[in-house]
Design a protein around this motif. Structure first.
Motif, mmCIF file in Angstrom:
data_model
loop_
_atom_site.group_PDB
_atom_site.id
_atom_site.type_symbol
_atom_site.label_atom_id
_atom_site.label_comp_id
_atom_site.label_asym_id
_atom_site.label_seq_id
_atom_site.Cartn_x
_atom_site.Cartn_y
_atom_site.Cartn_z
ATOM 1 N N ALA A 20 0.797 -1.218 0.017
ATOM 2 C CA ALA A 20 -0.078 -0.274 -0.281
ATOM 3 C C ALA A 20 0.801 1.016 -0.050
ATOM 4 O O ALA A 20 0.259 2.392 -0.282
ATOM 5 N N TYR A 21 1.836 1.137 0.863
ATOM 6 C CA TYR A 21 2.736 2.607 0.736
ATOM 7 C C TYR A 21 3.713 2.871 -0.481
ATOM 8 O O TYR A 21 3.497 4.040 -1.175
ATOM 9 N N PHE A 22 3.958 2.243 -0.168
ATOM 10 C CA PHE A 22 5.217 2.345 -1.786
ATOM 11 C C PHE A 22 4.382 1.914 -3.272
ATOM 12 O O PHE A 22 5.045 3.137 -3.876
ATOM 13 N N GLY A 23 3.449 1.700 -3.786
ATOM 14 C CA GLY A 23 2.753 1.577 -4.452
ATOM 15 C C GLY A 23 1.684 3.085 -4.420
ATOM 16 O O GLY A 23 2.075 3.765 -5.179
ATOM 17 N N PHE A 24 1.811 3.095 -3.661
ATOM 18 C CA PHE A 24 0.507 4.883 -3.454
ATOM 19 C C PHE A 24 1.531 5.518 -3.094
ATOM 20 O O PHE A 24 1.398 6.968 -3.762
ATOM 21 N N LEU A 25 3.024 5.644 -2.718
ATOM 22 C CA LEU A 25 3.956 6.626 -2.922
ATOM 23 C C LEU A 25 4.085 7.533 -3.853
ATOM 24 O O LEU A 25 4.433 8.722 -4.775
ATOM 25 N N VAL A 26 4.458 6.364 -5.318
ATOM 26 C CA VAL A 26 4.352 6.825 -6.746
ATOM 27 C C VAL A 26 2.774 7.585 -7.267
ATOM 28 O O VAL A 26 2.784 8.422 -8.079
ATOM 29 N N LEU A 27 1.686 7.062 -6.758
ATOM 30 C CA LEU A 27 1.038 6.928 -7.333
ATOM 31 C C LEU A 27 0.218 8.386 -7.165
ATOM 32 O O LEU A 27 -0.603 9.445 -7.661
ATOM 33 N N GLN A 28 0.420 8.369 -5.613
ATOM 34 C CA GLN A 28 -0.712 10.252 -5.191
ATOM 35 C C GLN A 28 0.454 11.163 -6.225
ATOM 36 O O GLN A 28 -0.086 12.315 -6.360
ATOM 37 N N PHE A 29 1.666 10.831 -6.723
ATOM 38 C CA PHE A 29 2.442 12.820 -7.389
ATOM 39 C C PHE A 29 1.377 12.307 -9.628
ATOM 40 O O PHE A 29 1.262 13.105 -9.608
ATOM 41 N N LEU A 30 1.281 11.225 -8.905
ATOM 42 C CA LEU A 30 0.313 10.915 -10.656
ATOM 43 C C LEU A 30 -0.480 11.762 -10.534
ATOM 44 O O LEU A 30 -0.779 12.076 -11.138
ATOM 45 N N LEU A 31 -1.961 11.421 -9.588
ATOM 46 C CA LEU A 31 -2.614 11.949 -9.128
ATOM 47 C C LEU A 31 -2.725 13.468 -8.664
ATOM 48 O O LEU A 31 -3.814 13.949 -9.271
ATOM 49 N N ILE A 32 -1.736 13.795 -8.024
ATOM 50 C CA ILE A 32 -1.685 15.081 -7.012
ATOM 51 C C ILE A 32 -1.810 16.032 -8.568
ATOM 52 O O ILE A 32 -2.309 17.286 -8.456
ATOM 53 N N GLN A 170 9.570 -7.395 1.080
ATOM 54 C CA GLN A 170 8.982 -5.594 1.078
ATOM 55 C C GLN A 170 10.156 -5.462 -0.119
ATOM 56 O O GLN A 170 10.075 -4.262 -1.121
ATOM 57 N N ASN A 171 11.277 -6.414 -0.833
ATOM 58 C CA ASN A 171 11.828 -5.623 -1.855
ATOM 59 C C ASN A 171 10.921 -5.797 -2.692
ATOM 60 O O ASN A 171 10.979 -5.702 -4.176
ATOM 61 N N MET A 172 10.338 -7.678 -2.912
ATOM 62 C CA MET A 172 8.987 -7.714 -3.392
ATOM 63 C C MET A 172 7.877 -7.053 -4.190
ATOM 64 O O MET A 172 7.415 -6.593 -5.111
ATOM 65 N N ALA A 173 7.455 -6.864 -2.713
ATOM 66 C CA ALA A 173 6.320 -5.542 -3.505
ATOM 67 C C ALA A 173 6.644 -4.389 -3.205
ATOM 68 O O ALA A 173 5.416 -3.439 -4.607
ATOM 69 N N ILE A 174 7.892 -3.340 -3.382
ATOM 70 C CA ILE A 174 8.120 -2.601 -4.495
ATOM 71 C C ILE A 174 8.637 -2.511 -5.623
ATOM 72 O O ILE A 174 7.543 -1.828 -6.163
ATOM 73 N N LEU A 175 8.839 -3.119 -6.081
ATOM 74 C CA LEU A 175 9.647 -4.108 -6.993
ATOM 75 C C LEU A 175 7.512 -4.115 -7.981
ATOM 76 O O LEU A 175 8.148 -3.076 -8.918
ATOM 77 N N LEU A 176 6.731 -5.156 -7.409
ATOM 78 C CA LEU A 176 5.290 -5.084 -8.256
ATOM 79 C C LEU A 176 4.785 -3.881 -8.358
ATOM 80 O O LEU A 176 3.516 -4.138 -9.084
ATOM 81 N N SER A 177 4.893 -3.070 -6.796
ATOM 82 C CA SER A 177 3.912 -2.119 -6.920
ATOM 83 C C SER A 177 3.784 -1.246 -7.671
ATOM 84 O O SER A 177 3.140 -0.409 -8.172
ATOM 85 N N ILE A 178 5.108 -0.507 -7.500
ATOM 86 C CA ILE A 178 5.612 0.507 -8.114
ATOM 87 C C ILE A 178 5.324 0.426 -9.859
ATOM 88 O O ILE A 178 5.042 0.957 -10.799
ATOM 89 N N THR A 179 5.532 -0.831 -9.838
ATOM 90 C CA THR A 179 5.238 -1.274 -11.773
ATOM 91 C C THR A 179 4.005 -1.434 -12.084
ATOM 92 O O THR A 179 3.899 -1.261 -12.805
ATOM 93 N N THR A 180 3.155 -1.691 -11.490
ATOM 94 C CA THR A 180 1.680 -1.934 -11.145
ATOM 95 C C THR A 180 1.155 -0.832 -11.467
ATOM 96 O O THR A 180 0.430 -0.383 -12.230
ATOM 97 N N VAL A 181 1.827 0.742 -10.936
ATOM 98 C CA VAL A 181 0.929 1.464 -10.642
ATOM 99 C C VAL A 181 1.266 2.292 -11.790
ATOM 100 O O VAL A 181 0.663 2.503 -12.141
ATOM 101 N N LEU A 182 2.635 2.159 -12.555
ATOM 102 C CA LEU A 182 3.305 2.831 -13.780
ATOM 103 C C LEU A 182 2.775 1.983 -14.869
ATOM 104 O O LEU A 182 2.271 2.542 -16.001
ATOM 105 N N LEU A 183 2.398 0.831 -14.897
ATOM 106 C CA LEU A 183 2.205 0.039 -15.871
ATOM 107 C C LEU A 183 0.651 0.952 -16.049
ATOM 108 O O LEU A 183 -0.864 0.764 -17.250
ATOM 109 N N THR A 184 -0.002 0.548 -15.398
ATOM 110 C CA THR A 184 -1.588 1.390 -15.180
ATOM 111 C C THR A 184 -2.277 2.463 -15.891
ATOM 112 O O THR A 184 -2.998 2.816 -16.265
#
Length: 232
Positions: A20-32, A170-184
């Motif tokens: 939730a945190y690392f994915g939203f860290l990138v996502l919130q900039f894209l949204l804001i 944690q490393n897997m979560a960072i990779l997967l969440s950020i990749t998912t956010v950017l692709l979506t």
């Protein structure tokens, strides 16, 4: 609570937090950033990226300010409640940002709505930072206390092994969440971003609901400390 249950809860909650945190860290900039671009006057549109980065960076300042009060609350009411409050704070922060994005999509937003969005974005950063302050140290301290109580002879080895597993997740979560956010975002834009934000809020809600179950053994341990053993 057994050692196995303790370590599983720790890994589960850390995994929920990381995704939730690392994915939203990138996502919130894209949204804001597009939200501010839509709400700012035309002469100030170029400031949207800088303002977005400033808002997100302000979390560090708010987190430092919140560490003292949140640490005192964790000591007073227990680490399990502090962990739950961490997830509740982030849930509120994400909901506020989603609301701001929805308002920003309305091109005819009034001046009052724009002021409300500005206030909500600042409150969201404060809530996100407070959530980080609540979690920092609380979940590790809870793990150490629980393992030491359940298995005092082997708890150091158990903690080290649990930390290793958690770091891998944690490393897997960072990779997967950020990749998912950017692709979506690339494929679906702001609508996809809102969906991911809703998913992040649901993950935080799940963490908030699960966390109070950690307090059962914590209370038991406190009772045992407060009540001396009877001598026969």
């Amino acid at each position: 609570m057994t050692v196995n249950h303790t370590t599983r809860f720790y890994v589960l909650l850390n995994g929920i937090n990381d995704v939730a945190y690392f994915g939203f860290l990138v996502l919130q900039f894209l949204l804001i950033e597009p939200t501010l671009r839509a709400l700012l006057p035309k002469a100030q549109v170029s400031m949207s990226s800088g303002l977005s980065m400033t808002l997100i960076a302000s979390q560090l300042v708010f987190q430092v300010l919140a560490e003292g009060p949140t640490g005192a609350l964790a000591d007073a009411y227990g680490r399990a409640r502090a962990i739950a409050m961490s997830f509740w704070c982030r849930f509120v922060a994400i909901i506020l940002i989603i609301a701001c994005v929805i308002v920003g999509l309305q091109s005819n937003s009034s001046g009052a709505a724009r002021s409300a969005v500005a206030a909500a974005l600042i409150l969201a950063q404060i809530a996100m930072a407070t959530g980080e302050a609540f979690l920092e140290g609380s979940i590790e301290a809870w793990l150490c206390d629980e393992c030491k109580t359940a298995d005092p002879e082997n708890y150091i080895a158990i903690i080290n092994r649990t930390f290793d597993w958690s770091a891998l997740i944690q490393n897997m979560a960072i990779l997967l969440s950020i990749t998912t956010v950017l692709l979506t975002w690339r494929l679906a834009g702001s609508s996809g971003g809102i969906i991911l934000a809703v998913i992040a809020s649901l993950l935080c809600l799940a963490g908030a609901v699960i966390s109070p179950t950690l307090s059962s053994h914590e209370k038991f341990a406190v009772r045992n400390v407060q009540q001396p053993q009877q001598r026969f």
